[in-house]
Design an enzyme around this catalytic site. Structure first.
Site, PDB file in Angstrom:
ATOM      1  N   ARG A 235      48.023  15.641 -31.287  1.00 49.84           N
ATOM      2  CA  ARG A 235      47.170  16.063 -30.484  1.00 49.84           C
ATOM      3  C   ARG A 235      47.588  17.667 -31.251  1.00 49.84           C
ATOM      4  NH1 ARG A 235      44.831  13.487 -27.945  1.00 49.84           N
ATOM      5  NH2 ARG A 235      44.881  12.792 -25.862  1.00 49.84           N
ATOM      6  N   GLU A 264      41.192  23.242 -27.494  1.00 53.90           N
ATOM      7  CA  GLU A 264      39.814  22.310 -27.483  1.00 53.90           C
ATOM      8  C   GLU A 264      38.969  22.765 -26.124  1.00 53.90           C
ATOM      9  OE1 GLU A 264      40.575  18.297 -28.146  1.00 53.90           O
ATOM     10  OE2 GLU A 264      41.749  18.076 -30.340  1.00 53.90           O
ATOM     11  N   HIS A 282      37.636  16.616 -33.253  1.00 48.47           N
ATOM     12  CA  HIS A 282      38.245  15.289 -32.118  1.00 48.47           C
ATOM     13  C   HIS A 282      37.679  13.814 -32.336  1.00 48.47           C
ATOM     14  CE1 HIS A 282      41.436  15.260 -28.910  1.00 48.47           C
ATOM     15  NE2 HIS A 282      41.591  13.370 -29.481  1.00 48.47           N
TER      16      HIS A 282
END
Length: 316
Positions: A235, A264, A282
């Site tokens: 994360r 993000e 990601h």
């Protein structure tokens, strides 16, 4: 009558989406224009009994409060740090996620990022594509992985899979997490700072949330050092992003390879402009096979709940 569920994000698997439509009355928030979402949501909220979300989107207290009949939140992903777990527990709302099925692909990406940073692959790719290689520039040698130490912060399924892959490249694996793992092949350091000091490469696999927020701070980066590399497939919140930019810019930290970011999909220009960082959007679990398996587990959890059966992967 089919149970009504609110879908906050689509699965990339057409088969999964077809199963959802067949089993449930789906209300797709992601299909609505941003400006129309509040009114649209108000029109369907009273009948919603389930929510399908992702680890990055989660579900916050405000949305939970709009769904009086909500029974289950199914997270298409591992992380639940974006889910208001305190409120779901208070209301007796079940939460599920998709552990296990994405372990191998995320670990694969972690080693891909580590290798890309170690060998400088993005810069080499640009060199060849630009035609500059034809002019015979002097290339600096990189360092071999053999004999180096791969530190893993967070030694669950993914962390252990990363350690196994690192060992296959001749690296020695160490780890840190608050609880020791019985029978672990890797040695455990006493703290994250000690792990960083002992590591050439530090791979982040720990869960997000307040307990780990900015755990990788300026002190940890300095301990990893100017020859060290930070790899994050966990994360973005684990890393103090401003401190990371400063450490990479000033040579306090050698390199970074990141698949996740603090806000993000926004990635600061100061980070994007650095040459000693590898960036991916990601995509740790973004393979056809894994995204299908994740989506199938979400569907199976929702079906189990509304059929009155035990959940496959409840969040404790």
């Amino acid at each position: 009558m089919k149970p009504e569920i609110l879908v906050l994000a689509a699965s990339p698997s057409a088969d999964v989406m077809a199963q959802l439509e067949q089993a449930f009355h789906c209300h797709h928030l992601w299909r609505q224009p941003c400006e129309a979402q509040p009114d649209w949501l108000a029109s369907v909220a009273s009948g919603i009994r389930g929510v399908l979300t992702t680890g990055s989107i989660g579900i916050g207290p405000a949305l939970l409060a709009q769904l009086p009949k909500l029974e289950i939140v199914a997270v298409n992903g591992i992380g639940t740090d974006a889910v208001a777990l305190e409120q779901t527990r208070e209301r007796g709302i079940f939460v599920t996620n998709t552990p296990g099925v994405l372990t191998e692909d995320v670990a694969d990406l972690a080693l891909t990022l580590l290798l890309s940073a170690a060998r400088g692959l993005p810069a080499l790719d640009r060199l060849v594509r630009s035609g500059a290689w034809e002019h015979g520039p002097s290339l600096a040698p990189t360092r071999a992985l053999r004999g180096k130490v791969c530190g893993v912060f967070g030694f669950g399924r993914i962390g252990q899979a990363v350690a196994a892959r690192a060992a296959a490249f001749g690296m020695r694996a160490l780890y840190y997490q608050p609880r020791a793992v019985d029978g672990a092949a890797a040695g455990r350091c006493a703290s994250l700072l000690a792990l960083a000091q002992a590591s050439d490469y530090l791979v982040l696999c720990a869960p997000g949330g307040e307990a780990t927020r900015h755990a990788v701070n300026a002190e940890v980066m300095a301990a990893l050092g100017p020859q060290g590399t930070l790899v994050n497939v966990a994360r973005g919140s684990l890393v103090d992003q401003e401190a990371l930019v400063a450490a990479l810019r000033d040579g306090v930290l050698g390199k970074a390879a990141l698949d996740v970011f603090d806000h993000e999909p926004h990635v600061p220009a100061a980070l994007r402009e650095l040459d000693n960082v590898v960036l991916t959007p990601h995509v740790g679990s973004l393979t056809v096979e894994t995204r299908y398996a994740m989506g199938q587990l979400v569907v199976d959890n929702l079906r189990a709940h509304f059929d009155g059966r035990s959940l496959l992967t409840p969040v404790r």
